[in-house]
Design a protein around this motif. Structure first.
Motif: not given
Length: 337
Positions: A290-302, A317-321
């Motif tokens: 997936a190519k995932v968009y979120v609003p600008k800011g400080n981002v944590k993934i899991n 974020f490109e190529e999210v598995g």
């Protein structure tokens, strides 16, 4: 099997020298009509006629040629995936020629809007909507077109509404799109249900606009497409959803959740907003990305801080598995990048 039929249905044989087409073309012969399996061909701006925002219905006009441009772009893509590479180049060049001629024939520089066609000085909702939604409008033209469309409100029928909503979301106008989607005005989907008592979408908004409207019309069901694909932001990037986009534009909602079916499996999206915390949870099916968009800011993934690629008010974020991914976004710390 239908490749040849599709090439005819781009209507490229109706082109004049500059690439633009008209339903009054001398090339519109009986033999041509046979190639597209039709008995006649005429322009449709919107339905019914009083829903056209005063469009002058000129013989060579931007609505029909916006559709023509889009057909050529799609035909180039079809040619590529079917291995007809010579046609890929052919239809891509045709599309580019149409796009250039479109600007010369229809763009009014003083008003910074598209006119209703050659010989017109009128600017209708439809003549600017369709170039926007099909990306015939070049980037520098889009701001004034968007401002114009927003000033018009829901100026078309349920037919045009589908394209309006798509255009607004594509241009990151999710807040305004949400006001239209949830409107209780006469030109709204809620009006059909709450005020008219319909249990399914109508041919138009209200009998005021079409007295003989029917009460069972698929073209009025725009939200069935708009909600999963644009409000929740799930749409395919590659065939079979091998790669797909997740770009929710949920506006004022504090919580929104959807399960979107695809040939690759169920895609689950959940969006929550609470104070300064934005949380997007996505379940990505096996063997997809997936190519995932979120609003600008400080981002944590899991739970792990990540840096994506900025794009306007977004970061992607490109190529999210595959698997469950939780994106937590907090506002950026002042003075830090």
């Amino acid at each position: 099997e239908f490749y040849t039929d599709l090439t005819h249905k781009t209507l490229y044989k109706l082109q004049r020298e500059d690439g633009l087409i008209s339903s009054q073309s001398p090339n519109l012969t009986e033999d041509f009509l046979k190639t597209i399996h039709a008995q006649r061909l005429s322009d449709l701006i919107d339905w019914p006629s009083q829903e056209r925002d005063g469009n002058e219905m000129m013989p060579v006009n931007p609505v029909i040629n916006a559709f023509h441009y889009r057909a050529l772009v799609l035909m180039a893509n079809i040619a590529k995936v079917t291995g007809n590479y010579h046609d890929t180049s052919k239809y891509s060049k045709m599309a580019e020629k149409v796009k250039q001629s479109f600007q010369k024939s229809f763009w009014n520089y003083p008003r910074r809007l598209y006119i209703d066609g050659e010989g017109s000085q009128h600017f209708s909702f439809h003549s600017n909507l369709f170039p926007l939604v099909f990306d015939v409008a070049t980037p520098e033209k889009k701001p004034t077109i968007i401002q114009f469309l927003k000033s018009k409100g829901m100026a078309g029928s349920v037919y045009a509404a589908e394209y309006l909503m798509e255009a607004l979301y594509k241009e990151n106008q999710g807040d305004y799109a949400f006001t239209l989607l949830t409107s209780r005005g006469k030109k709204s989907w809620a009006h059909m249900y709450y005020d008219l008592g319909s249990t399914i979408t109508l041919e138009d908004w209200d009998p005021e606009f079409k007295p003989n409207l029917d009460w069972n019309h698929a073209k009025g069901a725009g939200p069935a497409n708009i909600i999963p694909h644009y409000l929740m932001g799930v749409s395919p990037i590659e065939a079979g959803f091998r790669k797909f986009l997740v770009k929710p534009q949920t506006s004022k909602m504090t919580h929104a959740s959807a399960t979107v079916p695809s040939i690759s499996g169920l895609i689950k999206v959940d969006v929550k907003r609470e104070n300064n915390l934005y949380v997007l949870t996505v379940d990505i099916p096996a063997n997809t990305t997936a190519k995932v968009y979120v609003p600008k800011g400080n981002v944590k993934i899991n739970g792990v801080s990540q840096s994506g690629t900025p794009e306007g008010d977004w970061v992607y974020f490109e190529e999210v598995g595959s698997g469950k991914k939780v994106f937590e976004v907090t506002p950026p710390i002042p003075g830090k990048r």
